[in-house]
Write an enzyme that holds these catalytic residues in place. Structure first.
Site, PDB file in Angstrom:
ATOM      1  N   SER A 101       0.825  -1.014  -0.006  1.00 43.57           N
ATOM      2  CA  SER A 101       0.123  -0.072   0.159  1.00 43.57           C
ATOM      3  C   SER A 101       0.775   1.331   0.178  1.00 43.57           C
ATOM      4  O   SER A 101       1.861   1.458   0.691  1.00 43.57           O
ATOM      5  CB  SER A 101      -0.841  -0.056   1.202  1.00 43.57           C
ATOM      6  OG  SER A 101      -1.864   1.293   1.295  1.00 43.57           O
TER       7      SER A 101
ATOM      8  N   HIS B 271      -2.618   7.386  -4.555  1.00 45.55           N
ATOM      9  CA  HIS B 271      -2.742   5.992  -3.404  1.00 45.55           C
ATOM     10  C   HIS B 271      -3.087   4.838  -4.530  1.00 45.55           C
ATOM     11  O   HIS B 271      -3.515   4.804  -5.616  1.00 45.55           O
ATOM     12  CB  HIS B 271      -4.087   6.050  -2.610  1.00 45.55           C
ATOM     13  CG  HIS B 271      -4.452   4.945  -2.184  1.00 45.55           C
ATOM     14  ND1 HIS B 271      -5.502   4.160  -2.708  1.00 45.55           N
ATOM     15  CD2 HIS B 271      -4.069   4.079  -1.178  1.00 45.55           C
ATOM     16  CE1 HIS B 271      -5.980   2.985  -2.076  1.00 45.55           C
ATOM     17  NE2 HIS B 271      -4.951   2.884  -1.232  1.00 45.55           N
TER      18      HIS B 271
ATOM     19  N   VAL C  52      -2.406  -3.118  -3.465  1.00 44.57           N
ATOM     20  CA  VAL C  52      -2.682  -4.461  -4.043  1.00 44.57           C
ATOM     21  C   VAL C  52      -2.681  -5.359  -2.909  1.00 44.57           C
ATOM     22  O   VAL C  52      -1.700  -5.294  -1.988  1.00 44.57           O
ATOM     23  CB  VAL C  52      -1.773  -4.990  -5.083  1.00 44.57           C
ATOM     24  CG1 VAL C  52      -2.322  -4.153  -6.461  1.00 44.57           C
ATOM     25  CG2 VAL C  52      -0.291  -4.674  -4.878  1.00 44.57           C
TER      26      VAL C  52
ATOM     27  N   GLY D 173      -4.685  -4.928  15.197  1.00 47.97           N
ATOM     28  CA  GLY D 173      -3.821  -4.880  15.968  1.00 47.97           C
ATOM     29  C   GLY D 173      -2.377  -4.412  15.341  1.00 47.97           C
ATOM     30  O   GLY D 173      -1.356  -4.977  15.473  1.00 47.97           O
TER      31      GLY D 173
END
Length: 298
Positions: A90, A104, A107, A256
């Protein structure tokens, strides 16, 4: 199912993009390799205060967990509670020059598993362009490159993924698009793993051809405090979308993930104003009237 070729592709994609962006900026990216206590980890590559990029990040992550987060199973409630594996690249780039658009690209692949059941996998991703000052030739080039990345997989995909992008990157509480769109897809698992992987690969490899020519065209454009002020104001919309609606941000926080890597997508300098409106007939007003509306660019 062997995901090692996918991991190797994603790591190579990250490396190739970072190398090219470093050459464009003239400054190296900082690299942080991290591990996640629940399983997995990744590498975050970040640039700040560069000559071209005021802030940008290109992240690879490969994580595992015991329970698929709600954001990942929202459209597949039957998978809630399954163990999962997720990997992807990303990136978000916030250039310093207001005439160079923010961009932006993402994948990714998810695999949900359960004892005595076959794994369920799907791919997702896309790319989208967020200009501060609109130029038709930039938007046309970007959308044409998106179409070319999808064309080997059928002519019906680009119109479908283009509409999906327009719908997804829409700031509902503002009633406006985040930018000029691009392509977006999720839950892709047909006709088979190899084809879906190939399509996702083509999208990832199509990023630099879609964005680099725009950067080269606009990076030396002269600008002043007015343009920087408007850029900071419009960056506020980017923050609002990412913190309220973006599935990737929600997944990262719910699973998390590493907070610094998740929130690297936020711009470094942002402004909000109460009920501000651009001056009629200005370049800023033209962004709203001509570019922040869904339209067929190619």
């Amino acid at each position: 199912m062997n995901t090692l070729p996918l991991r190797a592709f994603l790591l190579g994609l990250q490396e190739g993009i970072v190398e090219r962006l470093s050459a464009l900026d003239g400054r190296a990216f900082r690299r942080d390799t991290w591990t996640r206590p629940e399983g997995g980890g990744g590498t975050s590559c970040l640039i700040e205060d560069g000559a071209l990029f005021e802030r940008g990040g290109v992240n690879f992550s490969h994580v595992q967990g015991d329970r698929l987060p709600a954001s990942a199973s929202a459209s597949r409630p039957e998978l809630a509670g399954r163990a999962f594996e997720a990997m992807g690249v990303s990136l978000v780039l916030h250039p310093r020059n207001p005439y160079v658009p923010t961009v932006h690209m993402n994948v990714r692949c998810f695999v949900a598993t359960r004892a005595a059941a076959d794994p369920v996998w799907w791919f997702g991703g896309g790319m989208d362009l967020t200009p501060y000052y609109g130029f038709e030739d930039d938007a046309i080039h970007f959308h044409r490159a998106c179409r070319e990345a999808l064309s080997p997989f059928g002519p019906e995909l680009h119109p479908r993924f283009k509409r999906w992008c327009d719908d997804y990157f829409f700031i509902k509480h503002r009633g406006e698009a985040r930018g000029v769109g691009g392509i977006f897809f999720d839950d892709l698992n047909q006709p088979d793993f190899a084809t879906c992987f190939a399509l996702t690969r083509s999208v990832g490899e199509g990023f630099l051809p879609a964005y680099e020519p725009i950067v080269r065209r606009r990076r030396d454009s002269a600008y002043g405090e007015r343009e920087r002020d408007f850029q900071a104001y419009r960056r506020g919309r980017y923050v609002e979308f990412n913190l309220v609606y973006d599935r990737g941000t929600l997944f990262g926080l719910q699973s998390g993930g590493r907070t610094e890597s998740i929130l690297m997508s936020l711009p470094p300098l942002v402004k909000w104003r109460y009920d501000w409106k651009p001056e009629a007939g200005s370049a800023e007003a033209r962004l709203y009237s001509d570019f922040l509306r869904a339209r067929e660019w190619v």
